[in-house]
Design an enzyme around this catalytic site. Sequence first.
Site, PDB file in Angstrom:
ATOM      1  N   LYS A 188       0.842  -1.194   0.000  1.00 23.18           N
ATOM      2  CA  LYS A 188       0.000   0.000   0.000  1.00 23.18           C
ATOM      3  C   LYS A 188       0.878   1.245   0.000  1.00 23.18           C
ATOM      4  O   LYS A 188       1.328   1.723   1.046  1.00 23.18           O
ATOM      5  CB  LYS A 188      -0.937   0.051   1.205  1.00 23.18           C
ATOM      6  CG  LYS A 188      -2.036   1.138   1.026  1.00 23.18           C
ATOM      7  CD  LYS A 188      -2.659   1.558   2.320  1.00 23.18           C
ATOM      8  CE  LYS A 188      -1.918   2.694   2.989  1.00 23.18           C
ATOM      9  NZ  LYS A 188      -1.938   3.960   2.198  1.00 23.18           N
ATOM     10  N   ASP A 190       1.305   5.351  -0.536  1.00 19.84           N
ATOM     11  CA  ASP A 190       0.427   6.510  -0.352  1.00 19.84           C
ATOM     12  C   ASP A 190      -0.226   6.845  -1.696  1.00 19.84           C
ATOM     13  O   ASP A 190       0.420   6.831  -2.740  1.00 19.84           O
ATOM     14  CB  ASP A 190       1.238   7.698   0.153  1.00 19.84           C
ATOM     15  CG  ASP A 190       0.358   8.852   0.569  1.00 19.84           C
ATOM     16  OD1 ASP A 190       0.026   8.939   1.763  1.00 19.84           O
ATOM     17  OD2 ASP A 190      -0.009   9.673  -0.305  1.00 19.84           O
ATOM     18  N   GLU A 261      10.292   1.738  10.193  1.00 21.75           N
ATOM     19  CA  GLU A 261      11.143   2.924  10.271  1.00 21.75           C
ATOM     20  C   GLU A 261      10.235   4.114  10.483  1.00 21.75           C
ATOM     21  O   GLU A 261       9.352   4.403   9.666  1.00 21.75           O
ATOM     22  CB  GLU A 261      11.973   3.120   8.996  1.00 21.75           C
ATOM     23  CG  GLU A 261      12.910   4.313   9.117  1.00 21.75           C
ATOM     24  CD  GLU A 261      13.603   4.671   7.822  1.00 21.75           C
ATOM     25  OE1 GLU A 261      13.400   5.803   7.340  1.00 21.75           O
ATOM     26  OE2 GLU A 261      14.344   3.826   7.291  1.00 21.75           O
ATOM     27  N   LEU A 262      10.471   4.840  11.595  1.00 17.88           N
ATOM     28  CA  LEU A 262       9.523   5.860  12.023  1.00 17.88           C
ATOM     29  C   LEU A 262      10.177   7.241  12.037  1.00 17.88           C
ATOM     30  O   LEU A 262      11.077   7.500  11.257  1.00 17.88           O
ATOM     31  CB  LEU A 262       8.961   5.455  13.393  1.00 17.88           C
ATOM     32  CG  LEU A 262       8.386   4.025  13.426  1.00 17.88           C
ATOM     33  CD1 LEU A 262       7.947   3.638  14.829  1.00 17.88           C
ATOM     34  CD2 LEU A 262       7.252   3.870  12.439  1.00 17.88           C
ATOM     35  N   CYS A 295      12.974  11.367   6.553  1.00 17.09           N
ATOM     36  CA  CYS A 295      13.047  10.889   7.939  1.00 17.09           C
ATOM     37  C   CYS A 295      14.432  11.098   8.546  1.00 17.09           C
ATOM     38  O   CYS A 295      14.558  11.314   9.746  1.00 17.09           O
ATOM     39  CB  CYS A 295      12.708   9.401   8.009  1.00 17.09           C
ATOM     40  SG  CYS A 295      11.190   8.902   7.219  1.00 17.09           S
ATOM     41  N   GLU A 393       9.034  16.660  15.370  1.00 13.96           N
ATOM     42  CA  GLU A 393       9.540  16.543  14.005  1.00 13.96           C
ATOM     43  C   GLU A 393       8.775  17.503  13.097  1.00 13.96           C
ATOM     44  O   GLU A 393       7.548  17.446  12.996  1.00 13.96           O
ATOM     45  CB  GLU A 393       9.378  15.110  13.506  1.00 13.96           C
ATOM     46  CG  GLU A 393       9.984  14.878  12.127  1.00 13.96           C
ATOM     47  CD  GLU A 393       9.832  13.434  11.666  1.00 13.96           C
ATOM     48  OE1 GLU A 393      10.689  12.962  10.894  1.00 13.96           O
ATOM     49  OE2 GLU A 393       8.859  12.767  12.086  1.00 13.96           O
TER      50      GLU A 393
END
Length: 524
Positions: A188, A190, A261-262, A295, A393
């Site tokens: 999926k 975006d 991964e954030l 990121c 962030e």
Amino acid sequence: MAPAVRPSEAPMLDPALISRLIRRVAAASGASATTTSAPFTGKPLAELPQSSAADVAGAFARARAAQAAWAARTPRERAAPFERFHDLVLDRQREILDIVQWETGKARRHAFEEVYDAAGGTLYYARHAPAMLRRRRTPGAVPGATRTYVHHRPKGVVSVITPWNYPLTLPVSDAVPALIAGNAVVAKPDTQTALTALWAIDLLVEAGLPEDLWIPVLGEPAEIGDALIDHADHVAFTGSSAVGAHIAQRAAARLVGCSAELGGKNPAIVCADADLDRTVDGVLRACFSSSGQLCVSMERIYVHDAIHDDFAGRLVAAVRDMTLNAEFDFTADMGSLTYRRQLDRVTAHVEDARAKGADVLVGGRPRPDIGPLFYEPTLLAGVTADMDACDDETFGPVAALHRFGDEDEAVERANATGYGLNASIWTRDVARGRRLAERIRSGTVNINEGYGATWASYGAPIGGMKRSGLGRRHGVEGLLRYTEPQAIASQHVVGIAGPPGMDAETLAKALTLGARLMKRFRIR
């Protein structure tokens, strides 16, 4: 800033290309659709079908049917299409560069980073994965009588959920090792940047990947998010820390693996002995590549007192000279933001800092004269803990300059965050830089580079500590996360219980002697 250059009247994407790509989406006939818009212009870009939860379930069923035959191939056979994919990406880069720019609004030089990475990361696994997946012999229970090896079985079908900021790099870097390991993938991307992911899938099928091994679905998380987790054998996610925590909890309830991964609030430490020319150039790229929507970009810059003013003056001048435009060439130093919500967030962070006493050294305003979602690259000073830009962030072209007096202070302040994704250290003394790096609680640390040195070292794992994620992509860890290690042992000559007729006490004495001898002669 350099003089504004108005958006080009570049031709929109070929409708025939869009039609071909969207046919790959698993969506029922007559399902709902959504229209994306181009960040450069605000005009409609493409109408994309949206999948339902039932479509997701159907995609997993198709993927499972295809995965069995795929897993039966040898790793080397599975790797072959990916070597061809490497060449096709480079050969067709103009086509995908246009798609990435239309969907994200990023500068072409930053879109090219994705092309280079998709090709390079894929080739790494195509060349090295067969060896990583090879049976691994390990010492047996009884030397000479027990023969043991580890076999890596594919998980089955992997969900790959990726955001909009790196729409080629992220789907490819997660799906490719999953596929080479013998899995199928339901992905999926975006919706805003779905055409880029669909292009990669279409190209890999052209390179020889069998149909139904990499199936895309599109839709809102509220509609299909849970289904993507509930049908998966492993979930690979890139996105915010809040969403990553939800996905990890839902996957854990099913005892299914999750790698994520954030977010990050990444620090750069500029030591007193840094090469200022090289550092200014590197920090500029580290902060403003892809308009800061990265990121691993730098949002906190800690500069030693001894060079702070000189460095700040040079960096401000370099930022002021950056070229912003919406051209489909390599002239822009920075492009547009991708979503209106990102522009709103960047504006809110800067205005909150300004209202609470921070200084805007350069930038600090939107640029609608260039395009609807442009914002100037911005440097702040005097950012304090009560400001949103301090710890949250921003995910945009905003960075804050801070002073430090000694290395202990720099390390303490760099670590004073709930995030731990990436960091950079700038010094002429690389050995000293490495010592500092090992004190930073971050999944990756670059010395005299912002993010590219670690990211493109494909044999090394990358990922986050603390709220910045779990698991790793790249390297052997990025491949084996998609496998179940299976231990297989065969017993020969003598059984584990000893020779026939040996009593338990004698066996215990023999095993005790054997244990001492194996230690002495380093057999174990």
